[in-house]
Design a protein around this motif. Structure first.
Motif, mmCIF file in Angstrom:
data_model
loop_
_atom_site.group_PDB
_atom_site.id
_atom_site.type_symbol
_atom_site.label_atom_id
_atom_site.label_comp_id
_atom_site.label_asym_id
_atom_site.label_seq_id
_atom_site.Cartn_x
_atom_site.Cartn_y
_atom_site.Cartn_z
ATOM 1 N N GLN A 46 50.023 -27.719 -8.335
ATOM 2 C CA GLN A 46 50.662 -27.023 -7.207
ATOM 3 C C GLN A 46 52.087 -26.621 -7.550
ATOM 4 O OE1 GLN A 46 49.449 -28.767 -3.099
ATOM 5 N NE2 GLN A 46 49.534 -30.473 -4.545
ATOM 6 N N PRO A 50 52.422 -22.200 -10.181
ATOM 7 C CA PRO A 50 53.358 -21.173 -9.691
ATOM 8 C C PRO A 50 54.565 -20.971 -10.617
ATOM 9 C CG PRO A 50 52.620 -22.520 -7.868
ATOM 10 C CD PRO A 50 52.119 -23.181 -9.144
ATOM 11 N N LEU A 60 50.724 -14.579 -9.010
ATOM 12 C CA LEU A 60 49.889 -15.571 -8.335
ATOM 13 C C LEU A 60 49.395 -14.924 -7.050
ATOM 14 C CD1 LEU A 60 48.734 -18.427 -8.222
ATOM 15 C CD2 LEU A 60 50.867 -19.151 -7.128
ATOM 16 N N SER A 63 46.581 -19.184 -3.726
ATOM 17 C CA SER A 63 46.404 -20.592 -4.073
ATOM 18 C C SER A 63 45.912 -21.312 -2.831
ATOM 19 C CB SER A 63 47.705 -21.205 -4.590
ATOM 20 O OG SER A 63 48.698 -21.195 -3.591
ATOM 21 N N TYR A 70 42.081 -27.720 -6.216
ATOM 22 C CA TYR A 70 43.054 -26.637 -6.081
ATOM 23 C C TYR A 70 42.502 -25.402 -6.778
ATOM 24 C CZ TYR A 70 45.767 -30.728 -4.984
ATOM 25 O OH TYR A 70 46.185 -31.908 -4.415
ATOM 26 N N TYR A 72 43.388 -21.307 -7.812
ATOM 27 C CA TYR A 72 44.443 -20.310 -8.013
ATOM 28 C C TYR A 72 43.823 -19.012 -8.522
ATOM 29 C CZ TYR A 72 47.041 -24.663 -8.039
ATOM 30 O OH TYR A 72 47.540 -25.891 -7.702
#
Length: 78
Positions: A46, A50, A60, A63, A70, A72
């Motif tokens: 997280q 980014p 990005l 997300s 997670y 993305y």
């Protein structure tokens, strides 16, 4: 909004720094403007993903997190 994914990277079960190392390698393989979907279970992604995108000027696109996974979507810079 539906985003067409060109490649996927499954980094589930891996821990820092492995997801970003694999991401770096996978992004190199993609053509400019292509979209990569990354899935991971390490919460540090997280922060790391980014920052990776910002530093290397990739976009990005999205997300999200669901049940400890997670996801993305990253567009490689042109």
């Amino acid at each position: 909004m539906l985003i067409e994914v060109d490649a996927e990277l499954d980094a589930c079960g891996l821990f820092c720094p492995e997801p970003v190392m694999l991401l770096h390698t996978k992004v190199r393989e993609l053509g400019a403007g292509k979209v990569l979907k990354v899935t991971a279970t390490d919460p540090s992604t997280q922060r790391d993903i980014p920052k990776f995108c910002l530093f290397l000027e990739h976009q990005l696109l999205d997300s999200s997190e669901q049940d400890g996974t997670y996801t993305y979507l990253i567009r490689k810079k042109l």
